[in-house]
Design an enzyme around this catalytic site. Sequence first.
Site, mmCIF file in Angstrom:
data_model
loop_
_atom_site.group_PDB
_atom_site.id
_atom_site.type_symbol
_atom_site.label_atom_id
_atom_site.label_comp_id
_atom_site.label_asym_id
_atom_site.label_seq_id
_atom_site.Cartn_x
_atom_site.Cartn_y
_atom_site.Cartn_z
ATOM 1 C CE LYS A 197 -2.204 -29.789 25.394
ATOM 2 N NZ LYS A 197 -1.498 -30.108 26.649
ATOM 3 N NE ARG A 207 5.906 -27.140 23.241
ATOM 4 C CZ ARG A 207 5.639 -27.654 22.060
ATOM 5 N NH1 ARG A 207 6.440 -27.382 21.040
ATOM 6 N NH2 ARG A 207 4.588 -28.428 21.890
ATOM 7 N NE ARG A 218 4.618 -32.120 24.821
ATOM 8 C CZ ARG A 218 4.837 -30.897 25.304
ATOM 9 N NH1 ARG A 218 4.088 -29.893 24.898
ATOM 10 N NH2 ARG A 218 5.775 -30.688 26.198
ATOM 11 C CD GLU A 234 -9.407 -38.097 21.529
ATOM 12 O OE1 GLU A 234 -9.677 -38.420 22.699
ATOM 13 O OE2 GLU A 234 -8.368 -38.466 20.950
ATOM 14 C CE LYS A 249 -3.248 -25.691 26.076
ATOM 15 N NZ LYS A 249 -2.520 -26.178 27.250
ATOM 16 C CB SER A 275 1.555 -19.308 25.305
ATOM 17 O OG SER A 275 1.890 -20.385 24.432
ATOM 18 C CE1 TYR A 314 -0.850 -18.427 30.541
ATOM 19 C CE2 TYR A 314 -1.576 -18.356 28.255
ATOM 20 C CZ TYR A 314 -1.026 -19.048 29.314
ATOM 21 O OH TYR A 314 -0.645 -20.362 29.146
#
Length: 324
Positions: A197, A207, A218, A234, A249, A275, A314
């Site tokens: 990610k 958000r 982050r 990872e 992602k 998004s 979505y």
Amino acid sequence: MSFPYHRPRRLRTTEAIRRMTAEVRTHPNQLILPAFIREGISEPVPLQSMPGVVQHTTDSLKRAAAEAVELGLGGIMLFGVPAVRDAVGSAGVDPNGVLNRAIAEVKAEVGHDLVVMGDVCLDEFTDHGHCGVLAPDGTVDNDATLPIYAEMAVLQAAAGADVLGPSGMMDGQVAVIRQALDEAGYQDASILAYAAKYASAFYGPFREAVDSQLTGDRRTYQMDAANRREAIREVELDLAEGADMIMVKPAMSYLDVLSDVAEMSPVPVAAYQISGEYAMIEAAASNGWIDRKAAILESVLGIRRAGADMVLTYWAPELARWLK
């Protein structure tokens, strides 16, 4: 022999031939619908930055889940938006919190006809918007966050979640969740690890969707966009810790990473069409700059072609109608 004997265009001459010889196809059961439930609202709240997406009430979420079953979708990934937040994300470990209640309601609605997934992360629940608790110096405390993730996962499994999705990118998160689930008797609950990610500019609309309280970024725990090989490390760590499925992602800007991961992974691979990817296509289409349907279909096909077995998008319900 070469031209004129070799004419690849022969396999493109009609829609029927193109359909018959297609190398990659998308089926509704490969699609997972991300959905948001917000505490304390009486009607669904539309998201300005994501036309067509809403923050659900319990009733509208149950309807969306029932529709997902009718359309043959593979699963639904649930995110909660609580009315009250604090520094340690207490609402995420409240058995009666918004996300745990939603999982139970959706599971009661769909049973085993749809895979119900829960997001295991603190960012929706903290008043600082980070994915973990903070140390005194303001940094995210990896090790102090892990037991909270373990508790969240067990509560979500108790509520009926089939799959737990740890998305916080804390080192060791899969191992502690797997151990906690097994010790609590949820050996059959699966883990979909957000293994690779990345810290991305394309999370912006999300958000709004979770009413994030984040200040700063982050980048100390999500992956650096410059790093490709690190994704394999990872993934290997999460597999060693017991991940049943893994995720890349975002999807759009990381198709090379997705391809690398799909080539080496012994378990199913998911990718999240996030998004910002959704918002860009919707915005361009609303201005008449691109063909909306064609762009949506092509974008998801590209993710599948890169190697994703499952796509969180979505557009899942709309895509399923088109594909059917």
